[in-house]
Scaffold this motif. Structure first.
Motif, PDB file in Angstrom:
ATOM      1  N   GLY A  44       0.901  -0.938  -0.035  1.00  0.00           N
ATOM      2  CA  GLY A  44       0.113   0.069  -0.018  1.00  0.00           C
ATOM      3  C   GLY A  44       0.797   1.208  -0.029  1.00  0.00           C
ATOM      4  O   GLY A  44       1.430   1.633   1.098  1.00  0.00           O
ATOM      5  N   PRO A  55      -7.678   2.145  10.833  1.00  0.00           N
ATOM      6  CA  PRO A  55      -7.488   1.558  12.182  1.00  0.00           C
ATOM      7  C   PRO A  55      -7.453   0.257  11.919  1.00  0.00           C
ATOM      8  O   PRO A  55      -7.265  -0.534  10.942  1.00  0.00           O
ATOM      9  CB  PRO A  55      -9.431   1.793  12.172  1.00  0.00           C
ATOM     10  CG  PRO A  55      -9.783   1.887  10.503  1.00  0.00           C
ATOM     11  CD  PRO A  55      -8.557   2.449   9.818  1.00  0.00           C
ATOM     12  N   ARG A  66      -0.802   9.689  15.777  1.00  0.00           N
ATOM     13  CA  ARG A  66      -0.868  10.434  16.915  1.00  0.00           C
ATOM     14  C   ARG A  66      -0.192  10.718  17.929  1.00  0.00           C
ATOM     15  O   ARG A  66       0.478  11.772  18.631  1.00  0.00           O
ATOM     16  CB  ARG A  66      -2.450  10.844  17.263  1.00  0.00           C
ATOM     17  CG  ARG A  66      -3.493  11.289  16.092  1.00  0.00           C
ATOM     18  CD  ARG A  66      -3.062  12.643  15.553  1.00  0.00           C
ATOM     19  NE  ARG A  66      -4.142  13.422  14.983  1.00  0.00           N
ATOM     20  CZ  ARG A  66      -4.568  12.978  13.662  1.00  0.00           C
ATOM     21  NH1 ARG A  66      -3.998  12.320  12.842  1.00  0.00           N
ATOM     22  NH2 ARG A  66      -5.476  13.782  12.997  1.00  0.00           N
ATOM     23  N   GLN A  69      -9.847  14.213  -1.039  1.00  0.00           N
ATOM     24  CA  GLN A  69      -9.401  12.922  -0.659  1.00  0.00           C
ATOM     25  C   GLN A  69     -10.027  11.748  -1.171  1.00  0.00           C
ATOM     26  O   GLN A  69      -9.572  10.927  -1.658  1.00  0.00           O
ATOM     27  CB  GLN A  69      -8.969  12.830   0.877  1.00  0.00           C
ATOM     28  CG  GLN A  69      -8.217  11.371   1.203  1.00  0.00           C
ATOM     29  CD  GLN A  69      -8.381  11.287   2.642  1.00  0.00           C
ATOM     30  OE1 GLN A  69      -8.681  12.087   3.493  1.00  0.00           O
ATOM     31  NE2 GLN A  69      -7.489  10.219   3.187  1.00  0.00           N
ATOM     32  N   ARG A  89     -16.789   1.918   6.382  1.00  0.00           N
ATOM     33  CA  ARG A  89     -16.139   2.316   7.676  1.00  0.00           C
ATOM     34  C   ARG A  89     -17.074   3.607   7.656  1.00  0.00           C
ATOM     35  O   ARG A  89     -17.681   4.281   6.893  1.00  0.00           O
ATOM     36  CB  ARG A  89     -14.907   3.017   7.265  1.00  0.00           C
ATOM     37  CG  ARG A  89     -14.708   4.010   6.260  1.00  0.00           C
ATOM     38  CD  ARG A  89     -13.501   4.017   5.326  1.00  0.00           C
ATOM     39  NE  ARG A  89     -12.333   4.509   6.294  1.00  0.00           N
ATOM     40  CZ  ARG A  89     -12.132   5.935   6.343  1.00  0.00           C
ATOM     41  NH1 ARG A  89     -12.994   6.722   5.856  1.00  0.00           N
ATOM     42  NH2 ARG A  89     -10.958   6.190   7.093  1.00  0.00           N
TER      43      ARG A  89
HETATM   44  N1  LIG Z   1      -2.676   9.722   9.698  1.00  0.00           N
HETATM   45  C1  LIG Z   1      -2.658   8.331   9.571  1.00  0.00           C
HETATM   46  O1  LIG Z   1      -2.387   7.418  10.522  1.00  0.00           O
HETATM   47  C2  LIG Z   1      -3.314   7.734   8.097  1.00  0.00           C
HETATM   48  C3  LIG Z   1      -3.482   8.905   7.077  1.00  0.00           C
HETATM   49  C4  LIG Z   1      -3.809   8.356   5.870  1.00  0.00           C
HETATM   50  C5  LIG Z   1      -4.297   7.084   5.610  1.00  0.00           C
HETATM   51  N2  LIG Z   1      -4.475   6.219   6.790  1.00  0.00           N
HETATM   52  C6  LIG Z   1      -4.653   4.642   6.629  1.00  0.00           C
HETATM   53  O2  LIG Z   1      -3.731   4.402   5.627  1.00  0.00           O
HETATM   54  C7  LIG Z   1      -4.500   3.328   4.965  1.00  0.00           C
HETATM   55  C8  LIG Z   1      -4.122   3.662   3.516  1.00  0.00           C
HETATM   56  O3  LIG Z   1      -4.755   4.756   3.250  1.00  0.00           O
HETATM   57  P1  LIG Z   1      -4.083   5.794   2.027  1.00  0.00           P
HETATM   58  O4  LIG Z   1      -4.829   7.110   2.111  1.00  0.00           O
HETATM   59  O5  LIG Z   1      -2.801   5.675   1.759  1.00  0.00           O
HETATM   60  O6  LIG Z   1      -5.134   5.143   0.585  1.00  0.00           O
HETATM   61  P2  LIG Z   1      -4.607   5.293  -0.768  1.00  0.00           P
HETATM   62  O7  LIG Z   1      -5.813   4.769  -1.556  1.00  0.00           O
HETATM   63  O8  LIG Z   1      -3.870   6.396  -1.105  1.00  0.00           O
HETATM   64  O9  LIG Z   1      -3.497   4.133  -0.935  1.00  0.00           O
HETATM   65  C9  LIG Z   1      -3.948   2.667  -0.621  1.00  0.00           C
HETATM   66  C10 LIG Z   1      -2.890   2.049  -1.518  1.00  0.00           C
HETATM   67  O10 LIG Z   1      -3.060   0.601  -1.377  1.00  0.00           O
HETATM   68  C11 LIG Z   1      -3.064  -0.029  -2.470  1.00  0.00           C
HETATM   69  N3  LIG Z   1      -3.828  -1.267  -2.551  1.00  0.00           N
HETATM   70  C12 LIG Z   1      -5.128  -1.535  -2.595  1.00  0.00           C
HETATM   71  N4  LIG Z   1      -5.525  -2.819  -2.527  1.00  0.00           N
HETATM   72  C13 LIG Z   1      -4.538  -3.371  -2.677  1.00  0.00           C
HETATM   73  C14 LIG Z   1      -4.068  -4.833  -2.619  1.00  0.00           C
HETATM   74  N5  LIG Z   1      -5.106  -5.606  -2.477  1.00  0.00           N
HETATM   75  N6  LIG Z   1      -2.747  -5.025  -2.702  1.00  0.00           N
HETATM   76  C15 LIG Z   1      -1.770  -4.139  -2.957  1.00  0.00           C
HETATM   77  N7  LIG Z   1      -2.019  -2.788  -2.951  1.00  0.00           N
HETATM   78  C16 LIG Z   1      -3.106  -2.471  -2.800  1.00  0.00           C
HETATM   79  C17 LIG Z   1      -3.896   1.060  -3.540  1.00  0.00           C
HETATM   80  O11 LIG Z   1      -3.368   0.710  -4.924  1.00  0.00           O
HETATM   81  C18 LIG Z   1      -3.180   2.036  -3.134  1.00  0.00           C
HETATM   82  O12 LIG Z   1      -2.134   2.831  -3.781  1.00  0.00           O
HETATM   83  C19 LIG Z   1      -5.800   3.137   5.352  1.00  0.00           C
HETATM   84  O13 LIG Z   1      -5.979   2.249   6.196  1.00  0.00           O
HETATM   85  C20 LIG Z   1      -6.018   4.614   6.113  1.00  0.00           C
HETATM   86  O14 LIG Z   1      -6.831   4.599   7.113  1.00  0.00           O
HETATM   87  C21 LIG Z   1      -3.636   6.551   7.885  1.00  0.00           C
END
Ligand SMILES: NC(=O)c1ccc[n+]([C@@H]2O[C@H](COP(=O)([O-])OP(=O)(O)OC[C@H]3O[C@@H](n4cnc5c(N)ncnc54)[C@H](O)[C@@H]3O)[C@@H](O)[C@H]2O)c1
Length: 336
Positions: free
Chosen positions: A9, A96, A127, A162, A176
């Motif tokens: 990811g 989460p 956080r 987003q 969610r």
């Molecule tokens: N502050 C924080 O802690 C924070 C901030 C943003 C996101 N997050 C968490 O991080 C996670 C990802 O969020 P994001 O914003 O990066 O989303 P995003 O959509 O930008 O990135 C997710 C990535 O996962 C990839 N993906 C999806 N399914 C997949 C699979 N089966 N195999 C391989 N790759 C796969 C997608 O292609 C994408 O590039 C979520 O759980 C989100 O809640 C946390």
């Protein structure tokens, strides 16, 4: 011995990559994502990235990474964490923990089985690693602020941009709510600061506003802690900021010896406000710090900072608040 690190990811995962790339303990990085453009970008930028994969299963089989960051969409945390643990990796999982209690329990159980084999499973509740909250926690632990009486922690968000970029966030498949998906940051941080179990939760949610979303987009929740402290958490996705994409986090805390309003703290006996510095763009830095600490925990064979059970407690508190509004009564968080 140098470690091999993997990330699945490459959205948020790019901030974990920064730490793996910097770490003297990691000499080999492998990446997995469905999006080849993201994979090629980071492969070109980071010399330690030796291979990229579209399939997690294939990457785990071929590469057998020592460490894995799981930073895929929320509803994939369970299958991806389980697969990485089954492959023998130490796992760092973003928030989460999961989007429902059943998946959350399954991840904790998989983590327990893996712990018996010497593997670690940590939560990236970022956080807790921000200097602002680290400082407040220090002031509580040292006794300077006394005990928590009340915390207000709100996250007022404009998610239009987003969710356009990453539509899974608002998909029925992800399933969610705003509180479980995003407000979990606030729920986790109030639990972290109070440092006692949540005894009861009550929340009201609604789906008002224009954005298509399968669950409550705005929720106000109250958490009652053992010992009497109260926390109020509000999260909304429907704030229309002038520049889409903004998040305003509002924080206020009343303790037996002081008060914090925003980033100003006043402690009894000193007739003044002091400033606790706040970072405007903290996610890259807190994610980098927590990933370094995860690597160090593995190298030094010590406990991870935020064990997976903490992720479960935050999830269970958020789910209880979401359900309580529907049932019209306070609910205790479900036990493991
Ligand atoms: N502050 C924080 O802690 C924070 C901030 C943003 C996101 N997050 C968490 O991080 C996670 C990802 O969020 P994001 O914003 O990066 O989303 P995003 O959509 O930008 O990135 C997710 C990535 O996962 C990839 N993906 C999806 N399914 C997949 C699979 N089966 N195999 C391989 N790759 C796969 C997608 O292609 C994408 O590039 C979520 O759980 C989100 O809640 C946390």
């Amino acid at each position: 011995m140098p470690l091999k690190a993997g990330i699945v990811g490459m959205g948020l995962g790019r901030h974990h990559l920064t730490a793996y790339a910097e770490s003297c303990h990691v000499d080999h990085i492998v990446l997995c994502d469905l999006d080849p453009a993201r994979l090629e970008t980071y492969k070109a930028q980071v010399p330690k990235v030796k291979a990229v994969y579209k399939s997690l299963e294939e990457m785990l089989q071929r590469e057998k990474p020592d460490l894995m960051s799981v930073t895929t969409p929320d509803h994939l945390h369970r299958p991806h964490a389980e697969a990485c643990l089954a492959a023998g990796c130490h796992v760092l999982l973003t928030k989460p923990l999961a989007t429902n209690i059943e998946d959350g329990r399954a991840i904790v159980r998989a983590g327990e089985a893996a712990a018996a084999r010497g593997q670690k499973l940590g939560m990236a509740h970022e956080r807790r690693f921000r200097p602002f909250f680290v400082k407040i926690k220090e002031m509580l632990d040292s006794g300077e602020l006394g005990e928590v009486i009340h915390i207000r922690s709100d996250s007022i968000q404009d998610k239009r941009e987003q969710f356009r970029r990453a539509p899974w966030y608002a998909s029925p498949e992800a399933g969610r709510s705003a509180l479980v998906g995003s407000g979990i940051h606030q729920v986790d941080v109030v639990r972290f600061l109070v440092g006692r179990p949540v005894a009861g939760a009550f929340g009201y949610g609604n789906r008002l506003g224009g954005m298509t979303f399968p669950a409550d987009k705005t929720t106000s929740a109250l958490f009652r802690f053992e010992g009497g402290a109260i926390a109020s958490v509000t999260v909304t996705y429907e704030a229309h900021w002038p520049k889409a994409g903004a998040i305003e986090d509002i924080f206020r805390m009343v303790t037996t010896k002081g008060v914090i309003v925003g980033n100003q703290v006043s402690v009894d006996g000193r007739d003044e406000w002091r400033t606790i510095p706040k970072d405007d763009n903290p996610i890259p830095e807190s994610s980098r710090v927590l990933t370094h600490r995860f690597i160090d925990a593995v190298v030094e064979n010590r406990a991870v900072d935020v064990p997976v059970y903490e992720g479960f407690l935050s999830l269970a508190a958020a789910v209880a608040a979401d359900r309580s509004g529907v049932e019209g009564r306070e609910l205790a968080p479900e036990a493991l």
